[in-house]
Scaffold this active site. Structure first.
Site, PDB file in Angstrom:
ATOM      1  N   PRO A  91      18.491  24.520  22.002  1.00 10.69           N
ATOM      2  CA  PRO A  91      17.730  25.656  21.787  1.00 10.69           C
ATOM      3  C   PRO A  91      16.535  25.439  22.978  1.00 10.69           C
ATOM      4  O   PRO A  91      15.922  24.228  22.693  1.00 10.69           O
ATOM      5  CB  PRO A  91      17.169  26.076  20.459  1.00 10.69           C
ATOM      6  CG  PRO A  91      17.923  25.318  19.525  1.00 10.69           C
ATOM      7  CD  PRO A  91      18.461  24.220  20.429  1.00 10.69           C
ATOM      8  N   GLY A  92      16.048  26.329  23.611  1.00 11.72           N
ATOM      9  CA  GLY A  92      14.894  26.256  24.224  1.00 11.72           C
ATOM     10  C   GLY A  92      14.986  25.518  25.680  1.00 11.72           C
ATOM     11  O   GLY A  92      13.942  25.223  26.310  1.00 11.72           O
ATOM     12  N   HIS A  99      26.602  -0.160  25.998  1.00  9.92           N
ATOM     13  CA  HIS A  99      27.897   0.584  26.226  1.00  9.92           C
ATOM     14  C   HIS A  99      28.001   0.229  27.793  1.00  9.92           C
ATOM     15  O   HIS A  99      29.329  -0.173  28.332  1.00  9.92           O
ATOM     16  CB  HIS A  99      27.855   1.889  26.037  1.00  9.92           C
ATOM     17  CG  HIS A  99      27.861   2.496  24.812  1.00  9.92           C
ATOM     18  ND1 HIS A  99      29.084   2.013  23.759  1.00  9.92           N
ATOM     19  CD2 HIS A  99      27.189   3.363  23.937  1.00  9.92           C
ATOM     20  CE1 HIS A  99      28.779   2.733  22.752  1.00  9.92           C
ATOM     21  NE2 HIS A  99      27.843   3.396  22.403  1.00  9.92           N
ATOM     22  N   GLU A 154      22.711   2.539  24.425  1.00 11.48           N
ATOM     23  CA  GLU A 154      23.452   2.912  25.655  1.00 11.48           C
ATOM     24  C   GLU A 154      23.703   2.025  26.697  1.00 11.48           C
ATOM     25  O   GLU A 154      24.567   1.921  27.308  1.00 11.48           O
ATOM     26  CB  GLU A 154      22.996   4.421  26.205  1.00 11.48           C
ATOM     27  CG  GLU A 154      22.588   5.512  25.366  1.00 11.48           C
ATOM     28  CD  GLU A 154      23.940   6.045  24.567  1.00 11.48           C
ATOM     29  OE1 GLU A 154      24.869   5.867  25.213  1.00 11.48           O
ATOM     30  OE2 GLU A 154      23.895   6.377  23.359  1.00 11.48           O
ATOM     31  N   ASP A 182      30.983   6.062  17.406  1.00 13.57           N
ATOM     32  CA  ASP A 182      31.619   5.173  18.218  1.00 13.57           C
ATOM     33  C   ASP A 182      32.756   4.377  17.342  1.00 13.57           C
ATOM     34  O   ASP A 182      33.804   4.013  17.512  1.00 13.57           O
ATOM     35  CB  ASP A 182      30.743   4.040  18.677  1.00 13.57           C
ATOM     36  CG  ASP A 182      29.730   4.683  19.707  1.00 13.57           C
ATOM     37  OD1 ASP A 182      29.869   5.602  20.310  1.00 13.57           O
ATOM     38  OD2 ASP A 182      28.602   3.981  19.724  1.00 13.57           O
TER      39      ASP A 182
END
Ligand code: ADP
Ligand code: ZN
Length: 605
Positions: A201-202, A425, A422, A497
């Site tokens: 939202p937004g 990964h 991240e 994951d």
């Protein structure tokens, strides 16, 4: 809202209804109140001489006391067979007493019929008329409260939307079509009928939809999904019909449905087997989607923040067959949005916006618009002629605490954890020869997950080798392992994951025969068996002992992977740190930046 002639008539109708009700209430109140008393009390009061007058009916006696009791002078009582009544009335000073005719059958009939008529009228107003709307009755009860914007007045353009460059690029095609549908078709372009904008939202989905209409200078009709789901069956469906009708009349045009998930939730989901009204509305929407030709020049845009709950029927080809993600802005994006909104505001220093962008990870467009707004108000209250960094910083806190905030704030600690996750990964993917290249990595929340690493395969593949599956497993585990190494702790963020990794490992063993202990045997049930129902395909088709071996093998594969991934990450810890730090700073890295960062520090693996 568009208060046209129809709106005015409707208003007048409601005012009339209001006054009639007011009059009824007033009259009821004015009616003298009566006290209901037992016959015995009536007789006692009569003998005491308290009663002034009486009127007698076969089924009711009414009268008045000489002096009011508890503010009420009138009374009523049910008569008993009493031969001495008239005698008593005479002897105890009752001034007047009279008989009264029974309520005639005509009166009672009229009263009863009156109630029935009233009921029928109400029923007609609320139910029948809704259904008749299909027959285009002119009474505007179920008409959609759409906002039709004149193309000249619709001033929002892509310039007002900052940060969502990819979405804008995707939508440009629609704009070109709307500008000149005929020309576009001559060139043979195929245009999607429905475009679904999804994102938190937004993030500016409504703004983008408006901008599409503004860029193409066509009218914009909008309605909200929650508005369709109303109390009375049929209203929603008729509103949908009406909305499209209006749009077709002024085609080319844009129809925008906000909160599509309010109507478009998976049918039969939820308790009680779904919601009748919503289902009708959804069906009507599907009918409209299938029914109109793009030739007519109407484009349907819709927005949702829950694309996962939408009915699959909505996403089929020919319906919302184009889906565009409107992502939350990254650092640069936030600065751009702040810039757009500070156009009307006098800033002490443009560079302040960069500082503010850095301090607002997780903020979406509407939050940032609020920051600027609050800051301007604060400066005005302090009689300043310009907005200083001070006000901007203070307003961040206000927006964070305020009720309008649409996004969750990411703390610095969370940001660091997600960045390392991240980066884990990404680094593992970079280190493995032959794994898919990392396209981008981001720690901007997208849907429920806090960050993502996007790997794109270089080519389409039909055959996947064991090596490749193992690579996938390594990459999946990379996030969690990085968290473990750096923070000596793991978070719940990795559960997706893990479930994916487990599924891959299970398939390797059960479907592809890639485990030596199970051997070249596929333990997967055929799809047809599943169709026959679970009752028939009873049992797993293999022994408990085999099941145990499967479990052990899954565990072994995943633990082996984990060990190897840890080693890789530990060996290249400096690159992991560099990636994570850069991510914390920029929140978003593309393929080139990732390669630059990893090439510097990677000794050949
Ligand atoms: P959504 O429909 O995704 O919930 P909106 O389009 O209603 O969000 O956004 C609300 C307001 O936030 C907009 O009117 C605009 O002022 C501001 N806003 C949101 N995203 C952006 C953006 N990318 N660029 C500029 N302003 C934005
Ligand atoms: Zn992950």
């Amino acid at each position: 809202m568009n208060v046209g002639m129809k709106g005015f008539k409707q208003l007048a109708l409601w005012i009339l209804v209001f006054f009639v009700m007011l009059m009824v209430f007033y009259n009821v109140k004015k009616m003298p109140l009566e006290q209901e008393i037992p016959y015995s009390e009536f007789k006692r009061d009569l003998r005491k001489g308290d009663i002034a007058n009486v009127s007698v009916r076969a089924d009711l006696i009414r009268g008045e006391y000489k002096t009011a009791r508890a503010g009420i002078r009138r009374f009523r009582t049910l008569p008993l067979p009493d031969t001495k009544l008239v005698e008593d009335l005479e002897s105890f000073n009752v001034a007047t007493f009279s008989g009264e005719a029974d309520r005639s059958w005509m009166t009672s009939l009229l009263i009863n019929v009156g109630w029935i008529v009233l009921f029928v009228v109400l029923w007609w107003v609320f139910i029948i008329r809704q259904v008749q709307m299909g027959g285009k009755q002119a009474l505007s009860f179920g008409r959609s409260r759409t906002v039709a914007q004149d193309s000249k007045k619709q001033k929002t353009t892509f310039k007002d939307v900052a940060a969502c460059e990819e979405a804008k690029e995707d939508l440009m095609e629609i704009v070109e079509f709307l500008r000149d549908p005929k020309k576009f078709q001559k060139l043979g372009g195929r245009i999607p009928r429905g475009v679904l904008l999804y994102g938190l939202p937004g993030t500016g989905k409504t703004l983008l939809a408006r901008a599409v209409a503004g860029e193409a200078r066509v009218p914009f009709y909008s309605a909200s999904g929650s508005e369709f789901v109303e109390m009375f069956v049929g209203v929603g469906a008729s509103r949908v019909r009406d909305l499209f009708e209006k749009a077709k009349k002024s085609a080319p045009a844009v129809v925008f449905i906000d909160e599509l998930d309010a109507v478009g939730r998976h049918r039969f989901a939820g308790i009680g087997g779904g919601h009748d009204e919503r289902e009708q509305t959804l069906n009507q929407l599907l009918v409209e989607l299938d029914g109109f030709e793009t030739k007519e020049g109407v484009i349907l845009l819709a927005a949702t923040n829950r694309p996962d709950v939408l009915d699959p029927a909505l996403l089929r080809p020919g319906r919302f067959d184009r889906q565009i993600n409107v992502a939350a802005p990254d650092l640069n994006g936030r600065e751009a949005i702040l810039k757009v909104h500070s156009k009307q505001v006098k800033l002490a220093d443009e560079k302040d916006l960069k500082v503010i962008a850095q301090r607002t990870p997780g903020f979406v467009g509407s939050d940032l618009a609020n920051v600027i707004n609050e800051a301007a108000l604060l400066a005005a209250r302090r009689n300043k002629h310009q907005v200083d960094l001070e006000e901007l910083e203070e307003s961040i806190e206000r927006v964070m605490a305020g009720p309008q905030r649409k996004s969750r704030v990411i703390t610095d600690k969370e940001k660091r954890i997600v960045a390392y996750h991240e980066s884990g990964h990404t680094l593992v993917a970079k280190l493995l020869p032959g794994s898919d290249p990392v396209h981008k990595v981001s720690i901007i929340p997208r849907g429920p997950s806090l960050g993502y690493t996007l790997q794109l395969p270089t080519e389409d593949r039909y055959l996947v080798s064991k090596r490749e599956i193992m690579n996938k497993l390594y990459v999946l585990l990379g996030g969690r392992c990085a968290e473990e190494i750096v923070f000596d702790d793991v978070t719940t963020g990795a559960h997706d994951d893990l479930s994916k990794a487990t599924l891959f490992a299970q398939r390797m063993i059960m479907e592809y025969g890639m485990s030596d202990r199970i051997g070249p045997m596929s333990l997967k049930k055929k799809d047809e068996e599943v169709f026959l129902g679970r009752d028939i395909a009873r049992g797993q088709g293999y022994s408990d002992q085999t099941a145990q071996i499967i479990d052990e093998e899954v565990k072994r594969i995943l633990t082996d992977c984990q060990v190897k991934v840890r080693e890789m990450l530990q060996k290249h810890r400096h690159v992991l740190d560099a990636l994570a730090m850069r991510l914390v700073e920029k929140e978003h890295l593309d393929a080139d930046e990732i390669t630059a960062l990893t090439n510097v520090g990677l000794s050949p693996a």
